[in-house]
Design an enzyme around this catalytic site. Structure first.
Site, mmCIF file in Angstrom:
data_model
loop_
_atom_site.group_PDB
_atom_site.id
_atom_site.type_symbol
_atom_site.label_atom_id
_atom_site.label_comp_id
_atom_site.label_asym_id
_atom_site.label_seq_id
_atom_site.Cartn_x
_atom_site.Cartn_y
_atom_site.Cartn_z
ATOM 1 N N ASP A 40 11.773 -0.974 1.082
ATOM 2 C CA ASP A 40 10.519 -0.500 0.637
ATOM 3 C C ASP A 40 10.587 0.125 -0.817
ATOM 4 O O ASP A 40 11.414 1.115 -0.773
ATOM 5 C CB ASP A 40 10.155 0.769 1.662
ATOM 6 C CG ASP A 40 8.773 1.307 1.416
ATOM 7 O OD1 ASP A 40 8.109 0.824 0.326
ATOM 8 O OD2 ASP A 40 8.243 2.209 2.276
ATOM 9 N N ASP A 136 4.834 -3.962 -1.300
ATOM 10 C CA ASP A 136 6.062 -3.411 -1.700
ATOM 11 C C ASP A 136 6.944 -3.230 -0.533
ATOM 12 O O ASP A 136 8.024 -2.532 -0.665
ATOM 13 C CB ASP A 136 5.563 -1.947 -2.149
ATOM 14 C CG ASP A 136 5.095 -0.940 -1.016
ATOM 15 O OD1 ASP A 136 4.584 -1.829 -0.222
ATOM 16 O OD2 ASP A 136 5.065 0.107 -0.985
ATOM 17 N N GLU A 137 6.763 -3.870 0.402
ATOM 18 C CA GLU A 137 7.743 -3.669 1.659
ATOM 19 C C GLU A 137 8.068 -5.206 2.180
ATOM 20 O O GLU A 137 7.244 -6.239 2.036
ATOM 21 C CB GLU A 137 7.149 -3.137 2.895
ATOM 22 C CG GLU A 137 6.740 -1.512 2.316
ATOM 23 C CD GLU A 137 5.994 -0.983 3.663
ATOM 24 O OE1 GLU A 137 6.237 -1.229 4.768
ATOM 25 O OE2 GLU A 137 5.273 0.165 3.442
HETATM 26 MG MG LIG Z 1 6.513 1.816 -0.574
#
Ligand SMILES: [Mg+2]
Length: 443
Positions: A40, A136-137
């Site tokens: 993350d 973002d992950e």
């Molecule tokens: Mg994040």
């Protein structure tokens, strides 16, 4: 409404989990324990802005939607801003009041996409099983990579160091034997950290956490759980599977498996495309809409993009849903079935307008609208025809829609638009942007 819709961005919603809870999963586990990472990127938007503007380093920074288009809410914030009490979703001026030295930056989605793809290129050097979860992950299955690169924790630290060194961003990585625990792990230590959750420590590390921390336990689910005295992940895990199933159906079974570490859902290959479940587009208008004559062209503009997306994915809609947010931020959502499956922007807009006329009581002016095409089928699927529909005209309309879409694809999305849309003054300028936002599904 999703963050994408709130920002006037078109979105295609895809399913992103598997409900493979069969006993086959445990046979697989006995053969080989999986090693899954969940990586993350920390404060992603704010971190990218800091890489692009080194003068922001160590400052309180918030990335906010444009105030002119009334998206003036905090989309991401730096660590320092977070410490001052700035939260995602907070209105800009409220954040500024809490933290007067706050630097406010506009979002630069094309840069976020660029950085997201650079990070994934680093992941791809360790495994080809990479499943994104928003911008973002990502989950990474590194079970088969350990001989080459070392165990899960080593790989996680390697990735963490490389992302920092090569891109200037930090990641938190969870390492575990299933996706749901790896995700919980990446939330435990932030920023720039690795957390290992194994079969020995998962009860002590995770079962005391509130149930809402678990993947897919949203606000409504959590409220219902708490109402029954089920507060922690451990409380959920200790219930009988059938009890959760009784409360939430198939999802209950899935949550029970998530809480107990029996989540056997695979990490998909990086080229895997999730089936599209719905296609939608939402807009927050520059100024409130005060009559239905103003609503109609906005629905048509939203449906134009949906028609284009449906065509690109070779899909047809059998239903339409409409989300309406009024001036005081009250939100309502209604849906209807369509008589014939379609991807015609005009038909989708008309269905959305019919819903609007039936359901909206005009207590307040309208601030935002979201149209979503639902109950999708492939455009080659067989449909039952009837005697009363004029299929020849429908075919002609479809050929016209396709021709308009071809021209707009080739020369720009607004080359051919209905006059009513062209004259709209209340539409935000960036409504045709296409992007992916963190914390959401892949759009
Ligand atoms: Mg994040």
């Amino acid at each position: 409404m999703s963050a994408a819709a709130a920002n006037g961005l078109p979105f295609v919603k895809k399913t992103c989990f598997s409900d493979d809870l069969t006993e086959k999963g445990s046979e697989f586990r006995m053969e080989r324990e999986r090693v899954i990472l969940h990586s993350d990127l920390n404060s992603f938007y704010a971190s990218v802005e800091t890489v692009l503007h080194p003068e922001y380093e160590g400052e309180a920074l918030a990335v906010c939607g444009s105030t002119e288009d009334r998206h003036g809410i905090v989309l991401a914030k730096s660590e320092k801003a977070k410490m001052a009490g700035v939260k995602t979703g907070m209105v800009c001026h409220e954040a500024k009041r809490l933290c007067p030295e706050l630097i406010i930056s506009e979002p630069h989605y094309e840069m976020y996409l660029e950085f997201s793809s650079l990070v994934r290129k680093i992941y791809a050097q360790y495994t080809d099983l990479i499943e994104p979860f928003g911008l973002d992950e990502c989950w990474l299955d590194v079970t088969g990579s350990q001989r080459m690169f070392g165990g899960g924790e080593l790989i996680a630290n390697d990735i963490r160091n490389r992302v920092k060194r090569e891109l200037g961003l930090t990641v938190s990585v969870g390492v575990s034997f299933c996706k749901s625990f790896a995700k919980l792990g990446s939330d435990m230590k932030k920023p720039d950290a690795v957390t290992v959750i194994n079969r020995e420590n998962f009860k002590s590390m995770l079962w005391g956490l509130p149930a809402c921390e678990l993947l897919f336990v949203g606000r409504a689910t959590y409220k219902k759980l708490v109402g029954c005295g089920i507060v922690t992940i451990g409380d959920m895990a200790k219930l009988k599977k059938s009890t959760l199933e009784m409360m939430f159906g198939v999802k209950g079974r899935m949550l029970w498996a998530y809480a107990n570490g029996c989540d056997h859902a695979p990490v998909m290959h990086k080229d895997f495309e999730f089936p599209v479940k719905s296609v939608g587009h939402g807009i927050t208008c520059k100024a409130d809409l005060i009559c239905k004559e103003e609503v109609r062209p906005v629905l048509l503009e939203l449906s134009r993009d949906i028609g284009h997306k449906l065509r690109a994915h070779k899909l047809l809609a059998n239903g339409v849903s409409l989300g309406i947010k009024d001036k005081s931020m009250c939100y309502e959502n209604h849906r209807c079935a369509l008589k014939n499956s379609t991807r015609s922007p005009h038909e989708i807009a008309m269905a959305a307008y019919a819903i609007f006329e039936d359901c909206y009581m005009w207590r307040r002016p309208v601030r935002a609208l979201t149209v979503t095409a639902i109950n999708l089928v492939g455009d080659s699927s067989v449909a039952q025809t009837d005697l009363f529909t004029d299929y020849i005209t429908l075919e002609k309309c479809k050929a016209l829609d396709d021709a308009v879409d071809d021209i707009n694809t080739r020369f720009g999305g607004k080359t051919l638009v209905p006059l009513s849309v062209r004259n709209l003054k209340k539409l935000p300028d960036n409504s045709s942007h296409e992007t992916t936002l963190p914390g959401n599904f892949v759009y």
